[in-house]
Each structure stands twice: as C-alpha cells, then as structure tokens.
Design an enzyme around this catalytic site. Structure first.
Site, PDB file in Angstrom:
ATOM      1  N   ARG A  20       0.802  -1.225   0.000  1.00 46.34           N
ATOM      2  CA  ARG A  20       0.000   0.000   0.000  1.00 46.34           C
ATOM      3  C   ARG A  20       0.839   1.281   0.000  1.00 46.34           C
ATOM      4  O   ARG A  20       0.560   2.187  -0.770  1.00 46.34           O
ATOM      5  CB  ARG A  20      -0.983  -0.009   1.181  1.00 46.34           C
ATOM      6  CG  ARG A  20      -2.028  -1.119   1.087  1.00 46.34           C
ATOM      7  CD  ARG A  20      -2.800  -1.033  -0.237  1.00 46.34           C
ATOM      8  NE  ARG A  20      -3.855  -2.028  -0.338  1.00 46.34           N
ATOM      9  CZ  ARG A  20      -3.867  -3.006  -1.219  1.00 46.34           C
ATOM     10  NH1 ARG A  20      -2.860  -3.155  -2.059  1.00 46.34           N
ATOM     11  NH2 ARG A  20      -4.875  -3.849  -1.282  1.00 46.34           N
ATOM     12  N   ASP A  43      -6.318  -0.789   5.142  1.00 46.67           N
ATOM     13  CA  ASP A  43      -5.731  -0.148   3.970  1.00 46.67           C
ATOM     14  C   ASP A  43      -6.007   1.350   3.903  1.00 46.67           C
ATOM     15  O   ASP A  43      -5.199   2.118   3.379  1.00 46.67           O
ATOM     16  CB  ASP A  43      -6.231  -0.830   2.689  1.00 46.67           C
ATOM     17  CG  ASP A  43      -5.499  -2.128   2.418  1.00 46.67           C
ATOM     18  OD1 ASP A  43      -4.448  -2.353   3.036  1.00 46.67           O
ATOM     19  OD2 ASP A  43      -5.976  -2.924   1.586  1.00 46.67           O
ATOM     20  N   SER A  82     -13.195 -11.376  -1.073  1.00 48.04           N
ATOM     21  CA  SER A  82     -12.409 -10.152  -1.161  1.00 48.04           C
ATOM     22  C   SER A  82     -10.949 -10.585  -1.255  1.00 48.04           C
ATOM     23  O   SER A  82     -10.421 -11.224  -0.339  1.00 48.04           O
ATOM     24  CB  SER A  82     -12.634  -9.278   0.075  1.00 48.04           C
ATOM     25  OG  SER A  82     -11.812  -8.134   0.017  1.00 48.04           O
TER      26      SER A  82
END
Length: 407
Positions: free
Chosen positions: A98, A127, A179
C-alpha cells in the site's frame, strides 16, 4: 470539503469491485468531475489485463499503469524480510504494497494538479490508514475522498447491485465473491465462508488457491532449493544469479507446487476488530525461512535476540501503515548493520507444505564444529565451574539472606 471545487480527481484503481463502481459514483456525486485512474503494478499480473478499456468505459479520462514491481521488491519487501518482520505470523503482503502504491498515486496527483485523491478502501479495514498516512507524507495539501465513508452502500452485495445498474463489467459473481488482494508477494482471501471461524478453508477446491496447491495435492517427492545471500539480500537461486524480484517469482512457482506458505489466521486489525484471512505466500515463506537459517550461524546471540524483539515493532509499523516514519527508517538502519555479514548459502527441502533445513554455509559463520563437538576439543570443561559460581552468585546470596531472616 467543498464539492464544488472538485473538478479533477486521481483514483487508486485496481479494476476490482470497489474501484470499478467508484468512477460512476464520483461522476454522480462530485459534479461530473474528471477521473484520472492510476493502477500500481505490484505484480498482480492478469488483473491488469483489459484495465484501460474498462476504466475508460466506466468514465475515467485516462489510466496510468505504474510499473512499481522493482521498487516494491527492493524498497519494501526486502527491507522487511531482512528485519524478519511479521505481524501475527502474517507476511505483510498487503501491508507493504500500500505505501508503495500510494507513493506513486501521490506523484501522479501532483503531476495532474488534482483537486483530490480517491481510494476504494473500506472504513472497516487497515488499507485506508496505509494509503492515507502515505498520502499525508507525499501530498499533505491534497484532500482525500474515501467513498466507503460517504455513500449509502453497506455490503459487497449492494456494490454488485450498483455495478449491474450502471453496466459496470465485473469478473466476479455472488458465489465467488471473496475479497482478494494479489501481488507478486502474496494473495489474500477474505469473506464468504471464511467469515465463520468454524469453517475449514477449501484448499482442495478447484480455483480457491491461485498461487499453489494444498499440501495434500503436492508431489510425494521433495524439491531442494539453494539460496545465496549477500548482506541479507537474496542474489542467486540454485546457483543462478538473479534479481531479488526474479528470485521471488521463481520461488513462488517452487513453493506453490509444494504447498508452501499457506496461512489461516484471525488477526487483530488496526481499527480494533478481529478479522479472518487466508494468505498464500509461497516464495516469501521460503525466503524468510532461508534468511533465518543463515542468520542463525552469522549473528551473535545478543544481536540476534535484540533483532528479534525489534522485528515485532517493525512488523507493527508496516501493518499500521507507518512506513514513512523516522522510527521505521531508524529500525531499517539497525537491520542493515546487522546484515553486513549475513552472507552465504542455504539449502532447503520442500515437501508437502514443509520447509526442512538441508544445509547452511557461510564464510562468516560463528558456529565452530571444533568447539561444539561432543568429541575431544580444546574446550576446557573445568572453566564452567567458575562461570556458574559467578553467574549464580546473586541467587546464592538471596537464598542465604532469606534463610537468615526466616530464623
């Protein structure tokens, strides 16, 4: 935020469910603003196929695809691996990707003179923190839009409804709607049946695992791998000089084929809740194991133990999105110092999910067979008596004092 001033935004775009519907949603809710999509390539491979066409069809004005793979490996993965940093056994695959992506996102936002930066992270996840802390570091003056904290959509099922109503093409369906996050280091699975901690992951079900196979389905014959390191950095695989990125990709194949690197964990998220995830990290698991084996002969006791303590802090910093902080940089400087003599070769045997030590060599090895042998050596065993007397002196004195005071 004054929505009337938002004329152009830069969107962190993956082409997944969240970011796919964000483009039309932004058009509807932010004055039909221009949406510049940015995809950070950190090794998600086939997920990038057809991305530009999809972004443009759903309303983006353009798509940048940033090749961040070398930067991701050399500037994020390897420093974390050298630190031996984990978060509750998790190899941090989403965590250190990230800040790498967000750094590139900020650079494009500045280049495009964007009025805001948009991400598709949910308000429940880690995130959002990782993206926004990095954006605050590289683009502190640009506002951030997080649709999940604004819109009325409450679930992935409602996201699919929105996508279908707006003719947004999706690669998923309601039955396989895990996910997922994928890059060259790992693949994560969350949601659906995994939300019940009583359900065993469907490792043997076709299509569930993508980077490898279940240990049950792995070959009955072991595979040997040899890794060479220089100052803690992998430089060769099976005696062939390769970049760290190439080594990870090759180890993914070898590890995946042998059922290596599966993790089913209920982790403590930064935002306070516990969450279950299944992770595939075949190459990373091998790399961490080999590096640890080499350190076992190259690091002295005190340095190794202190490094192991600080690895917990390092892992927390990465997990919590605090990559671009003075403490993380200071810890990396410490780690680099410890790695100056972590040079040598490690052989591992891979077999049905197991990594078995099969040899380690280093010119800097602190292990002496001559001293440690059970056979005859120059080690004088009589020396231990004096050592124990001095080492145990505080215990002896305390016992004598306690005995005197009991009378």
């Amino acid at each position: 935020m004054d929505k009337s001033k938002i004329k152009k935004v830069v969107l962190a775009y993956s082409g997944g469910l969240d970011t796919s519907i964000i483009i039309p949603w932004l058009k509807e809710n932010y004055n039909n603003c221009e949406v510049v999509a940015v995809a950070g390539n950190v090794g998600q491979a086939d997920e990038l196929e057809g991305l530009e066409e999809k972004a443009l069809k759903t309303g983006a004005s353009k798509l940048y695809v940033l090749d961040l793979t070398e930067e991701y490996v050399n500037d994020f993965i390897i420093p974390t691996m050298k630190a031996g940093a984990l978060y509750e056994e998790y190899f941090l695959g989403t965590s250190h990707a990230r800040p790498c992506i967000a750094k590139g996102l900020a650079e494009i936002a500045i280049k495009e003179n964007a009025d805001a930066i948009v991400h598709g992270c949910t308000g429940k996840g880690n995130d959002q923190v990782r993206f926004e802390l990095t954006l605050k570091y590289f683009a502190p003056d640009i506002p951030i839009i997080a649709p999940w904290r604004e819109w009325n959509i409450k679930s992935r099922e409602e996201e699919i409804d929105y996508a279908e109503a707006h003719n947004v093409p999706l690669k998923i369906n309601r039955e396989t709607n895990y996910s997922k996050d994928k890059n060259l280091w790992h693949l994560s699975h969350e949601g659906l049946d995994l939300e019940d901690t009583g359900n065993e992951p469907q490792y043997e079900k076709e299509g569930f695992l993508e980077m490898g196979v279940s240990p049950i389905q792995a070959p009955d014959k072991p595979t040997y791998v040899e890794l060479d390191f220089e100052k803690g950095v992998p430089v060769a695989l099976d005696r062939k000089k390769l970049s760290a990125k190439q080594i990870i990709l090759e180890l993914n194949k070898l590890g995946g084929a042998n059922g290596i690197g599966l993790l089913d964990i209920v982790e403590n998220r930064l935002v306070g809740m516990k969450c279950r995830g299944v992770y595939e990290t075949p190459g990373g698991a091998i790399l961490y194991k080999a590096h640890s084996v080499l350190e076992s002969i190259c690091l002295d006791k005190m340095t190794m133990h202190e490094k192991q303590k600080l690895a917990v802090t390092f892992g927390e910093l990465v997990y919590n999105g605090q990559w671009f902080t003075p403490l993380r940089e200071a810890l990396s400087a410490f780690v680099d110092k410890t790695q100056e003599k972590v040079t040598g070769k490690v052989r591992l045997k891979l077999y049905k999910g197991n990594m078995i030590n099969a040899g380690v060599w280093s010119d800097y090895s602190l292990y002496s067979e001559e001293i440690a042998t059970f056979g005859e050596s120059d080690y004088d065993q009589k020396d231990s008596a004096g050592f124990i007397n001095l080492y145990g002196l505080p215990i002896k004195v305390q016992a004598l004092v306690d005995k005197k005071n009991k009378k």
